[in-house]
Scaffold this active site. Structure first.
Site, PDB file in Angstrom:
ATOM      1  N   THR A  79       0.764  -1.352  -0.071  1.00 36.94           N
ATOM      2  CA  THR A  79      -0.005   0.043  -0.099  1.00 36.94           C
ATOM      3  C   THR A  79       0.737   1.347  -0.093  1.00 36.94           C
ATOM      4  O   THR A  79       0.363   2.255  -0.761  1.00 36.94           O
ATOM      5  CB  THR A  79      -0.716  -0.043   1.020  1.00 36.94           C
ATOM      6  OG1 THR A  79      -0.214  -0.284   2.371  1.00 36.94           O
ATOM      7  CG2 THR A  79      -2.120  -1.151   1.121  1.00 36.94           C
ATOM      8  N   TYR A 100      -9.673   3.436  -0.378  1.00 38.88           N
ATOM      9  CA  TYR A 100      -9.368   2.081  -0.834  1.00 38.88           C
ATOM     10  C   TYR A 100     -10.800   1.623  -1.787  1.00 38.88           C
ATOM     11  O   TYR A 100     -11.858   1.833  -1.554  1.00 38.88           O
ATOM     12  CB  TYR A 100      -9.366   1.030   0.155  1.00 38.88           C
ATOM     13  CG  TYR A 100      -8.115   1.429   0.901  1.00 38.88           C
ATOM     14  CD1 TYR A 100      -6.919   0.837   0.719  1.00 38.88           C
ATOM     15  CD2 TYR A 100      -8.019   2.345   2.004  1.00 38.88           C
ATOM     16  CE1 TYR A 100      -5.658   1.084   1.545  1.00 38.88           C
ATOM     17  CE2 TYR A 100      -6.856   2.456   2.692  1.00 38.88           C
ATOM     18  CZ  TYR A 100      -5.665   1.721   2.276  1.00 38.88           C
ATOM     19  OH  TYR A 100      -4.674   2.119   2.919  1.00 38.88           O
ATOM     20  N   ASN A 166      -6.443  -0.694  12.470  1.00 39.10           N
ATOM     21  CA  ASN A 166      -6.359   0.473  11.288  1.00 39.10           C
ATOM     22  C   ASN A 166      -7.419  -0.028  10.041  1.00 39.10           C
ATOM     23  O   ASN A 166      -7.482  -0.986   9.775  1.00 39.10           O
ATOM     24  CB  ASN A 166      -4.848   0.195  10.778  1.00 39.10           C
ATOM     25  CG  ASN A 166      -4.670   1.067   9.680  1.00 39.10           C
ATOM     26  OD1 ASN A 166      -5.199   2.341   9.352  1.00 39.10           O
ATOM     27  ND2 ASN A 166      -3.939   0.459   8.326  1.00 39.10           N
ATOM     28  N   ASN A 224     -12.830  -9.312   0.163  1.00 41.19           N
ATOM     29  CA  ASN A 224     -11.709 -10.014  -0.280  1.00 41.19           C
ATOM     30  C   ASN A 224     -12.236 -11.411  -1.166  1.00 41.19           C
ATOM     31  O   ASN A 224     -11.476 -12.060  -2.042  1.00 41.19           O
ATOM     32  CB  ASN A 224     -10.678 -10.434   0.594  1.00 41.19           C
ATOM     33  CG  ASN A 224      -9.933  -9.475   0.924  1.00 41.19           C
ATOM     34  OD1 ASN A 224      -9.470  -8.532   0.302  1.00 41.19           O
ATOM     35  ND2 ASN A 224      -9.670  -9.014   2.478  1.00 41.19           N
ATOM     36  N   HIS A 360     -56.647  -6.212 -18.775  1.00 42.24           N
ATOM     37  CA  HIS A 360     -56.277  -7.576 -18.668  1.00 42.24           C
ATOM     38  C   HIS A 360     -55.302  -8.093 -20.290  1.00 42.24           C
ATOM     39  O   HIS A 360     -56.074  -7.495 -21.286  1.00 42.24           O
ATOM     40  CB  HIS A 360     -57.397  -8.614 -18.848  1.00 42.24           C
ATOM     41  CG  HIS A 360     -58.381  -8.200 -17.761  1.00 42.24           C
ATOM     42  ND1 HIS A 360     -58.490  -8.505 -16.577  1.00 42.24           N
ATOM     43  CD2 HIS A 360     -59.723  -7.610 -18.086  1.00 42.24           C
ATOM     44  CE1 HIS A 360     -59.714  -7.750 -16.056  1.00 42.24           C
ATOM     45  NE2 HIS A 360     -60.260  -7.442 -17.033  1.00 42.24           N
ATOM     46  N   ASN A 383     -47.994  -3.004 -34.155  1.00 42.25           N
ATOM     47  CA  ASN A 383     -46.975  -1.887 -34.391  1.00 42.25           C
ATOM     48  C   ASN A 383     -45.813  -2.047 -35.263  1.00 42.25           C
ATOM     49  O   ASN A 383     -45.130  -1.218 -35.705  1.00 42.25           O
ATOM     50  CB  ASN A 383     -46.607  -1.103 -33.172  1.00 42.25           C
ATOM     51  CG  ASN A 383     -45.819  -2.019 -32.285  1.00 42.25           C
ATOM     52  OD1 ASN A 383     -46.030  -3.283 -32.344  1.00 42.25           O
ATOM     53  ND2 ASN A 383     -44.761  -1.439 -31.564  1.00 42.25           N
ATOM     54  N   ALA A 420     -65.849  -7.005 -30.252  1.00 44.64           N
ATOM     55  CA  ALA A 420     -64.684  -8.037 -29.842  1.00 44.64           C
ATOM     56  C   ALA A 420     -64.531  -8.927 -31.073  1.00 44.64           C
ATOM     57  O   ALA A 420     -65.312  -9.094 -31.680  1.00 44.64           O
ATOM     58  CB  ALA A 420     -65.557  -8.778 -28.633  1.00 44.64           C
ATOM     59  N   ARG A 437     -65.300  -9.555 -37.437  1.00 44.89           N
ATOM     60  CA  ARG A 437     -65.148 -10.768 -37.081  1.00 44.89           C
ATOM     61  C   ARG A 437     -66.299 -11.551 -38.196  1.00 44.89           C
ATOM     62  O   ARG A 437     -66.948 -11.362 -38.719  1.00 44.89           O
ATOM     63  CB  ARG A 437     -65.507 -11.316 -35.709  1.00 44.89           C
ATOM     64  CG  ARG A 437     -66.966 -10.998 -35.199  1.00 44.89           C
ATOM     65  CD  ARG A 437     -67.214 -11.428 -33.958  1.00 44.89           C
ATOM     66  NE  ARG A 437     -68.468 -11.116 -33.451  1.00 44.89           N
ATOM     67  CZ  ARG A 437     -68.694  -9.797 -32.486  1.00 44.89           C
ATOM     68  NH1 ARG A 437     -67.846  -9.305 -32.266  1.00 44.89           N
ATOM     69  NH2 ARG A 437     -69.963  -9.630 -32.176  1.00 44.89           N
TER      70      ARG A 437
END
Length: 453
Positions: A79, A100, A166, A224, A360, A383, A420, A437
């Site tokens: 270090t 660090y 430390n 680590n 839905h 689309n 529908a 339809r």
């Protein structure tokens, strides 16, 4: 005088068992070192030096910041050696703060206290008292004053009993630190140049040494290996959950909440279990988020509710809206006030007007839907033709029957009704009823096929 911050990020992280440099492993979906860089900026760093070594190309690819000075440590010799590589870039009158890259939880407030504790001609260390200090360098004191740090492998039995350790974080005058670093040697069990050895030098030079503790030991936790990385993640999430609850949010179970970005909350926000927040999210007053939902880069208005297991990304949701359960709102989606989107509905680059409902099993893509529109179950905006995207426009007060396909580009006029099961390929005028339809047929005395034995 300016504040220079040196961030050590050269280690390979062998125990991670990864080709990724250790400091690039994520906490809250962001590299550990990025957290440290952001904290350094918050405490007023005027010069940011990132000491790197292993994985240089990956580091520079992932950490792109114009204010970083990249400092190469070609050999990892400790270090002290790492910090010394940045010596040419600071002035003697500067303060130098050492951080660090693998301690992402350290808080700006802690570093501000550390900087404030340093005398003009002194040094300040960040230390912490641990129940189990194994593996850490011990803080050696004489008559209460810090006189040095001894590493675990170099400590005697008396020193190993010390619980104050430390953290490696320190701030010192640039000129003094330059002098101490130049006098380091590697005559120790590791054969490395320890930054910690400058503490004894500072004491020998009668330099005042202050010690500051973080509010919580988790601030200085590092990683680590991947077990410790997971522990860091939980510590980070604990900190974020506590901050939100102190600010007034209700988290049904703080241990089952993940914040991987930023979250701004209004009053009386309630967040159920297993919710994930990513990017920048804003929640208004009295917002409720259901269990298992994922929110990313979105704004949700007052008194709106997101029901369980919904995924919302890049969307704007106005006041008093209802979303879900099991809804997906993709980027470019806008819900205006009082809009409702129900289960198994997907929207992308689509606007749902005031008071409109889509309850839905529906896909709305590249669509503009007016006010007080009812979208029946199974409606699809077609689309995409394989190359280009086209828009569907549905004006106010339209009723769209179930299982309707709208082949874009197409416009449905105000007040129109679509029967529908219709496939709409042409524009529909205002107040029209359209049914496309196939007529129903009745076949008498029909016999279904019978399997032969």
């Amino acid at each position: 005088m300016s504040l220079n911050v040196v961030i050590l990020a050269a280690g390979k992280g062998t125990r991670m068992r990864s080709s990724l440099p250790k400091v690039l492993h994520p906490v809250a979906n962001k590299p550990m070192v990025s957290h440290v860089i952001e904290t350094a900026r918050k405490v007023g760093a005027e010069q940011l030096h990132l000491v790197y070594g292993h994985g240089a190309e990956l580091l520079k690819e992932r950490i792109q910041a114009s204010d970083l000075n990249w400092v190469l440590q070609a050999q990892q010799l400790g270090t002290g050696h790492a910090v010394a590589q940045a010596i040419p870039f600071w002035q003697d009158e500067d303060d130098v703060l050492v951080l660090y890259g693998d301690t992402p939880l350290i808080q700006p407030e802690t570093l501000q206290r550390l900087l404030a504790a340093k005398a003009s001609d002194g040094m300040a260390l960040l230390t912490v008292v641990l129940d189990n200090p194994t593996g850490y360098g011990r803080i050696v004191r004489s008559n209460g004053q810090v006189v040095g740090i001894v590493e675990q492998k170099d400590a005697n039995a008396e020193q190993l009993a010390i619980r104050e350790v430390n953290t490696g974080v320190l701030v010192a005058n640039g000129g003094q630190l330059r002098s101490w670093l130049s006098r380091l040697d590697n005559k120790n069990a590791q054969g490395e140049f320890y930054l910690t050895d400058v503490i004894a030098m500072a004491h020998a030079d009668n330099c005042p040494i202050a010690a500051v503790h973080p509010d919580d030991a988790m601030e200085v936790e590092g990683a680590n290996n991947r077990v410790q990385l997971a522990q860091l993640e939980r510590s980070y999430q604990k900190m974020q959950a506590e901050r939100l609850m102190i600010a007034g949010a209700t988290l049904i179970d703080p241990a089952r909440f993940d914040l991987r970005g930023t979250l701004e909350i209004g009053e009386e926000v309630v967040i159920d279990v297993n919710v994930i927040i990513e990017g920048k999210v804003v929640l208004g007053n009295h917002v409720r988020i259901g269990a298992g939902s994922v929110l990313k880069d979105c704004v949700i208005g007052d008194h709106s509710e997101v029901k369980p297991y919904s995924v919302i990304e890049g969307a704007q949701i106005a006041d008093q809206c209802s979303v879900g359960p099991f809804t997906r709102l993709r980027p470019g989606t806008v819900l205006e006030q009082d809009a409702h989107v129900g289960n198994f509905v997907e929207m992308k680059k689509a606007r749902l007007g005031v008071g409109s409902k889509c309850g839905h099993l529906t896909y709305l893509g590249d669509a503009e839907v007016g006010a007080k529109v009812n979208i029946g179950a199974g409606t699809i905006t077609c689309n995409y033709d394989g190359v280009n995207k086209f828009q569907t426009i549905i004006e106010d007060d339209v009723f769209v029957g179930s299982d309707t396909q709208l082949v874009a580009p197409v416009r449905i006029g105000k007040g129109a009704t679509l029967g529908a099961g219709s496939t709409i390929t042409k524009d529909v005028a205002e107040n029209e009823l359209v049914i496309t339809r196939v007529p129903q047929r009745h076949i008498q005395n029909w016999a279904r096929p019978v399997k032969k034995k």
